[in-house]
Design a protein around this motif. Structure first.
Motif, PDB file in Angstrom:
ATOM      1  N   TYR A   1       1.797  -0.400  -1.705  1.00 28.41           N
ATOM      2  CA  TYR A   1       1.742  -1.128  -0.425  1.00 28.41           C
ATOM      3  C   TYR A   1       3.001  -0.987   0.505  1.00 28.41           C
ATOM      4  CZ  TYR A   1       1.720  -4.982   2.917  1.00 28.41           C
ATOM      5  OH  TYR A   1       1.909  -5.597   4.027  1.00 28.41           O
TER       6      TYR A   1
ATOM      7  N   GLU B   1       3.989   1.171   8.790  1.00 30.82           N
ATOM      8  CA  GLU B   1       3.792   0.008   9.514  1.00 30.82           C
ATOM      9  C   GLU B   1       2.667   0.066  10.308  1.00 30.82           C
ATOM     10  OE1 GLU B   1       5.450  -3.033   9.326  1.00 30.82           O
ATOM     11  OE2 GLU B   1       6.972  -2.237   7.593  1.00 30.82           O
TER      12      GLU B   1
ATOM     13  N   LYS C   1       0.214  -0.830   6.975  1.00 30.69           N
ATOM     14  CA  LYS C   1       0.515  -2.317   6.794  1.00 30.69           C
ATOM     15  C   LYS C   1      -0.388  -3.162   7.784  1.00 30.69           C
ATOM     16  CE  LYS C   1       4.802  -1.831   4.321  1.00 30.69           C
ATOM     17  NZ  LYS C   1       6.199  -1.947   4.352  1.00 30.69           N
TER      18      LYS C   1
END
Length: 678
Positions: A382, A387, A355
């Protein structure tokens, strides 16, 4: 107001007047914090001006007044070179004078340099000669959140150096996500300090300064259903933007050179079929294997009425700002290095982005005006992205790192203060390989002179061992050439549309039956003798002139290393001897390569594939290799990479099985089963 917006779109992001950059209003605050705290963590988006302006603020505030330098490290060489050029322009000096850069095999600095941009790895290498980095008053580690292996090691070293040099100022530039981690790292006591009962004052060592970025809004667009082929989808999206969207250049994120070259060719072909009223497209590549000069082309403004399309790896995610980008196409994948300690094979595997990376990519579209980011995956996909990516140090071959740490006098690598400790099996595998190469003794101490020289050479340990063994095989001149040619990081061959057959026939002229390494040697020798190092020769033989010129420069530097070790380099050319002489010399070269690359050995199977010595991995010769569709019993290879469901090996050379036992007796032994099979 509309006119103002239009003009603003034509102010390149890198060329905004310094006073307009977001960092300008933080100048005094930053200088105060750097003066007061040994470690400053700066949070600021790419485009805020931290990389270009902060070194200039420090210079004008007197941090270079006593002959000291300011170092700014970058995870990638393209960032080190482009930012250095930009800062030199802003200061009105010639690059290499007051502002310079240093990357592997290229040093553009002088005695008058005060601000020096360099890769993290290069600064670690400087510590081999100057362990406390005494030349520098300030060291800024830029884009530290990328967590490259060199960045992590450098941060550990800087924490150690800071205790001996409290006057040294360390600045770490990071994305928000990792800033607290860096703060904790520099505020915590190391095991060594804890043992000595010191370090209570460490809590006041570091602080965080946040700089607001100036980003325009970016529309995020997702796919309704997953793309079957993200490269084809990216190509379609480029043409869709070109025919349906307003002005602005396009940045496309792909995973590697092969995808980029395919996309360049396909878009060029399809753009030629478009209606002329849509204007021309200027397509350009950006990846690490390109020369510095080739990488710089993407920063040039496109001609009037032409839309620029840059196909890039994740190199363009951070550090570098390409002017005029309004549309970003994010395929959602990145090639990450992953080392398998069981097979000893390091591969580049396409994996979904994190992300954090997706956010960085989207941010490229909002630098000069509102933009759009076309994510070639669904919104649901997504949500499942990690992370952040696993730090490189936890998924890499650690042999080069451990060799350097040992050379820096850090014998107990397990106790080294890592930001994120690597898995134990990666450390033990690296120690095993370094011992087999002769770089470490049975007590895991660096051997002298072999181990310390291997650490000093600017190539990875296997090639370093090959170079340092070459004199005893009477082929140092040839191995220097092979080392330079394999350090290029990309193919030396090129072909324009429709010229593939011509390129293949050119390749056959230089081909050597024994494999790729000797073929590379042939190409280089033809270039410097028959070709007189001229571009005309390369053009006639489908060779990349810039890559070969770079090989000449790299070879000269490696030769200087060897001469510094007191090794005499007698230049020789394979073609000078008789046929029998050349066959014998070729064997010596192959034997010498085996002394370094024995861990990368494989045996051909009846179906034409290879298996590594452990037998657990099926390997395929890369289509660019001479061993593709050719017979060989045993081979060694330079590198392995995963593409799709196959593991490909590049730069492959035939060897004899008994050489593995002769030169790597500590690494291999023949089992009873193997004797019965052979």
């Amino acid at each position: 107001m509309a006119d103002f917006d239009l003009d603003a779109a034509f102010i390149p992001a890198l060329h905004k007047p310094a006073a307009l950059l977001p960092i300008a209003k933080y100048r005094e605050n930053l200088l105060y914090v750097v003066e007061k705290f040994p470690v400053t963590i700066v949070i600021g988006q790419t485009g805020s001006g931290k990389t270009t302006q902060l070194p200039q603020y420090l210079d004008s505030a007197g941090w270079c007044s006593d002959g000291k330098l300011i170092a700014i490290t970058q995870p990638r060489r393209v960032a080190a070179t482009t930012v250095a050029v930009r800062v030199a322009e802003e200061l009105g000096c010639e690059i290499g004078k007051e502002v310079g850069y240093s990357i592997r095999f290229e040093d553009v600095t002088s005695p008058s340099t005060r601000i020096k941009f360099l890769t993290d790895g290069l600064l670690i290498r400087e510590a081999l000669v100057d362990p406390l980095l005494t030349r520098y008053s300030v060291i800024m580690v830029d884009e530290a959140h990328e967590r490259s292996i060199s960045t992590d090691i450098l941060l550990g070293l800087l924490k150690k150096i800071q205790k001996k040099r409290p006057e040294l100022r360390i600045i770490i530039s990071s994305a928000t996500l990792q800033a607290e981690k860096f703060l904790d790292f520099f505020s915590s006591r190391s095991d060594e300090q804890a043992k000595n009962g010191g370090g209570n004052e460490a809590q006041n060592l570091s602080t965080i300064v946040s700089i607001e970025g100036r980003a325009y809004p970016v529309d995020l667009l997702y796919l309704d259903s997953p793309a079957e082929d993200y490269v084809e989808k990216a190509i379609d999206t480029v043409l869709q933007i070109h025919t349906q969207e307003g002005e602005g250049d396009i940045l496309v994120f792909l995973t590697g050179r092969e995808e980029i070259e395919y996309a360049l060719q396909t878009v060029s072909e399809r753009a030629g079929e478009l209606d002329s009223r849509h204007g021309p497209l200027q397509v350009m590549p950006l990846y690490a294997g390109l020369s510095t000069e080739q990488q710089m082309y993407v920063f040039d403004k496109a001609p009037q009425g032409t839309r620029k399309v840059v196909f890039s790896t994740n190199i363009a995610e951070a550090s570098v700002t390409i002017e005029g980008i309004v549309y970003v196409i994010d395929t959602g994948f990145v090639k990450l290095r992953a080392y398998n300690p069981e097979t000893g094979i390091e591969s580049l595997t396409a994996t979904p982005v994190s992300k954090a990376a997706a956010s960085q990519r989207a941010g490229r579209a909002g630098r000069t005006k509102p933009g759009k980011c076309f994510r070639l995956y669904t919104e649901q996909a997504y949500q499942f992205l990690p992370e952040a990516n696993v730090p490189e140090i936890q998924r890499s071959n650690l042999a080069p790192v451990i060799l350097q740490l040992k050379a820096l006098g850090i014998d107990n690598v397990v106790r080294f203060d890592f930001l994120t400790p690597p898995p134990a099996e990666l450390i033990s595998k690296a120690l095993e390989l370094l011992f087999s190469l002769g770089a470490l003794d049975e007590y895991a101490k660096l051997t002298r002179p072999l181990g310390s020289r291997m650490a000093e050479l600017a190539v990875e340990p296997m090639m370093a061992k090959t170079l340092l063994s070459a004199q005893s095989f009477d082929c140092l001149s040839e191995i220097l050439t092979i080392a330079a040619m394999t350090s290029l990081g990309g193919s030396i061959w090129f072909h324009h549309e429709g010229e593939r057959k011509r390129m293949e026939s050119s390749r056959r002229q230089f081909a050597v039956e024994e494999g790729d390494h000797l073929t590379l040697l042939n190409v280089y020798q033809a270039f410097v003798t028959k070709g007189k190092k001229e571009a005309k020769f390369c053009h006639e033989h489908n060779l990349n002139y810039k890559s070969l010129s770079r090989a000449v420069s790299i070879r000269a530097q490696l030769k200087r290393y060897m001469e510094r070790f007191g090794v005499d380099v007698a230049e020789s050319l394979v073609s000078q001897g008789t046929g029998a002489d050349n066959t014998k010399r070729a064997e010596q070269i192959r034997r010498c390569l085996t002394t370094g690359y024995f861990a990368h050995a494989a045996r051909m199977q009846p179906d034409g594939t290879f298996r590594n010595v452990g037998g657990g991995t099926i390997l395929h010769a890369h289509p660019s290799s001479l061993m593709f569709n050719r017979k060989a019993d045993w081979v060694i290879f330079h590198e392995a990479m995963e593409t799709g469901d196959k593991t490909m090996i590049r730069d492959v050379t035939k060897i004899e099985k008994n050489w593995l036992l002769e030169y790597a007796g500590d690494f291999y032994r023949v089992t009873k089963d193997a004797r019965e099979q052979s």
